[in-house]
Design a protein around this motif. Structure first.
Motif, PDB file in Angstrom:
ATOM      1  N   SER A  70      -5.845   5.284   0.204  1.00  0.00           N
ATOM      2  CA  SER A  70      -4.629   5.712  -0.317  1.00  0.00           C
ATOM      3  C   SER A  70      -4.709   6.806  -1.467  1.00  0.00           C
ATOM      4  O   SER A  70      -4.043   7.625  -1.757  1.00  0.00           O
ATOM      5  CB  SER A  70      -3.647   4.759  -0.376  1.00  0.00           C
ATOM      6  N   THR A  89       0.721   3.945  -3.261  1.00  0.00           N
ATOM      7  CA  THR A  89       0.449   5.356  -2.736  1.00  0.00           C
ATOM      8  C   THR A  89       1.781   6.356  -3.028  1.00  0.00           C
ATOM      9  O   THR A  89       1.327   7.473  -3.808  1.00  0.00           O
ATOM     10  CB  THR A  89       0.426   5.593  -1.016  1.00  0.00           C
ATOM     11  N   LEU A  94       1.158  -1.172   0.014  1.00  0.00           N
ATOM     12  CA  LEU A  94      -0.065  -0.277   0.071  1.00  0.00           C
ATOM     13  C   LEU A  94       1.050   1.171  -0.093  1.00  0.00           C
ATOM     14  O   LEU A  94       0.385   2.505  -0.624  1.00  0.00           O
ATOM     15  CB  LEU A  94      -0.970  -0.192   1.346  1.00  0.00           C
ATOM     16  N   ALA A  95       2.053   1.308   0.909  1.00  0.00           N
ATOM     17  CA  ALA A  95       2.933   2.387   0.897  1.00  0.00           C
ATOM     18  C   ALA A  95       3.517   2.741  -0.537  1.00  0.00           C
ATOM     19  O   ALA A  95       3.572   3.586  -1.328  1.00  0.00           O
ATOM     20  CB  ALA A  95       3.955   2.241   1.851  1.00  0.00           C
ATOM     21  N   ARG A 124      -6.931   0.773  -0.289  1.00  0.00           N
ATOM     22  CA  ARG A 124      -6.468   1.248  -1.588  1.00  0.00           C
ATOM     23  C   ARG A 124      -7.175   2.717  -1.814  1.00  0.00           C
ATOM     24  O   ARG A 124      -6.424   3.565  -2.482  1.00  0.00           O
ATOM     25  CB  ARG A 124      -6.559   0.260  -2.544  1.00  0.00           C
TER      26      ARG A 124
END
Length: 423
Positions: free
Chosen positions: A156, A30, A26-27, A153
């Motif tokens: 983000s 993003t 996810l990081a 998601r």
């Protein structure tokens, strides 16, 4: 226990919001998304400085053509290769491309041909990135966590949309297009080590054994046949496509023209867009927290109907504050529908076809839906906003009819969390 089974049990042990593997993905996503948005800011300002209004539109639209034409091929690539490798390659290519452009812009005023070429190449790489990002979640978490991952998601994405303009604007203010392209390239570079740490589990085939790999064209046709014949995925893809065609032009082009027609001004338009964003963010937070909604197929159909009804009536209300409330309702309904639609498809799809399924889904959003923009604009110019908004909302609601006509959609449920897994 086989290796794949051990991997599966390991992924099922931790909820997605506490799973380091999911959080690293996810990081990376993003950071890459913010890089995307900063790139578009840099491209737009570079075009504005070196070309006229018509050329600016040409440059900004140039990337959409290869993205739409190559999207289905990108799905084939994602299914033939590890989606994580495709993502790594995509971000690496974008990093090199933008840092090279930054160097070129530092030496001279960017020519029109250079900006068009950058947009075309970036769009082609996007056609690889988008199907791969859709094929990866089922390989980094268990099926019962896919809805939560989809909500995370979406959150983000909202975070990226909030963070990107000030970051891109700051870079432009400090160092012009050179700095902005450099920041975008470095963001793509930052996503690479995060993606490298993401573990991708082997997934066994479900429902049927995919055909033996052949040519890319054969793989593409196999994927399209798979979608058409699947009792759940086929209707969900069709419902999503109709929804996008009905609502996207209305909510983008139509909302601008409605705002001008009512004389609400730039601040009014900002409030309406903010209302839609707040509703979409609320839907993402809801799904990220709950992780699962019962009777997913019926909830999906109901929220799509809610979104279409809101879009149809927003041009009929006299006051700005009512339009803002309706925009939030549309955002909430569309957000829940989109997340559940995506989660059900990812849960039901044979992993060997996920890239191609995602590419078809995204093609309707970035390839087909924008075709409605000139039609909506011309229709509003001829008849005004109210009948066009009502007509587009009614057309989008055909997606509800498609969904409810399928018994597989009506009975569709998301997997329950594994016993003993904390929420």
């Amino acid at each position: 226990m086989a290796t794949a089974e051990r991997a599966l049990s390991g992924y099922a042990a931790v909820p997605a919001h506490r799973d380091g593997n999911v959080l690293r993905w996810l990081a990376a996503y993003t950071v890459s998304l913010v890089g995307d948005n900063v790139y578009f800011i840099a491209l737009a300002w570079s075009a504005q400085k070196s070309a006229g209004p018509a050329e600016v539109g040409l440059i900004m639209a140039a990337g959409a053509l290869p993205r739409a034409l190559l999207m289905l091929g990108g799905g084939v690539v994602a299914d033939r290769f590890d989606p994580r490798r495709v993502l790594l390659g995509s971000d690496a290519l974008r990093c090199v491309l933008l840092l090279s452009v930054a160097a070129a812009v530092a030496l001279t005023v960017p020519a029109l041909w250079l900006l068009v070429a950058v947009a075309l190449v970036f769009g082609a790489v996007d056609a690889l990135f988008i199907p791969a990002i859709g094929a990866l979640p089922p390989r980094i978490t268990s099926a019962d966590q896919l809805t939560r991952v989809t909500g995370m998601r979406s959150l983000s994405m909202r975070l990226g949309q909030i963070a990107s303009p000030p970051l891109g604007g700051l870079a432009m203010g400090l160092g012009g297009p050179t700095a902005a392209f450099t920041v975008a390239g470095l963001l793509f570079a930052l996503s690479l080590p995060l993606l490298m740490t993401v573990r991708v589990r082997p997934v066994g085939a479900r429902e049927e054994t995919p055909a033996e790999p052949g040519t890319a064209w054969k793989d593409l046709l196999d994927g399209l046949r798979y979608i058409r014949r699947h009792r759940l995925i086929g209707p969900l893809v069709a419902a999503g496509a109709v929804c996008e065609l009905g609502l996207t032009g209305t909510l983008n082009v139509g909302m601008v023209l409605l705002n001008a027609e009512r004389g609400w001004g730039a601040s009014g338009y900002g409030w309406i867009v903010g209302g839609f964003g707040a509703g979409a963010a609320a839907s993402a937070a809801l799904l990220a927290l709950l992780g699962r909604l019962p009777r997913a197929g019926l909830v999906l159909s109901g929220t799509l109907l809610m979104g279409c009804a809101g879009a149809a009536t927003i041009a009929l209300v006299p006051a700005l504050w009512i339009a803002v409330v309706l925009a939030a309702v549309v955002g909430l309904g569309a957000g829940v529908f989109g997340s559940l639609n995506n989660s059900l498809i990812q849960t039901a799809a044979n992993p060997a076809y996920l890239g191609r399924v995602t590419s078809v889904l995204m093609l309707t959003m970035v390839g087909l839906a924008p075709l409605s923009y000139p039609l909506v604009g011309a229709a509003i110019g001829a008849w005004g906003s109210a009948p066009v908004f009502v007509g587009c909302g009614a057309f989008g609601s055909l997606g509800v009819a498609i969904a409810l006509s399928s018994s597989a959609v009506r009975r569709a449920e998301l997997p329950r969390p594994a016993p003993g897994k904390a929420a």
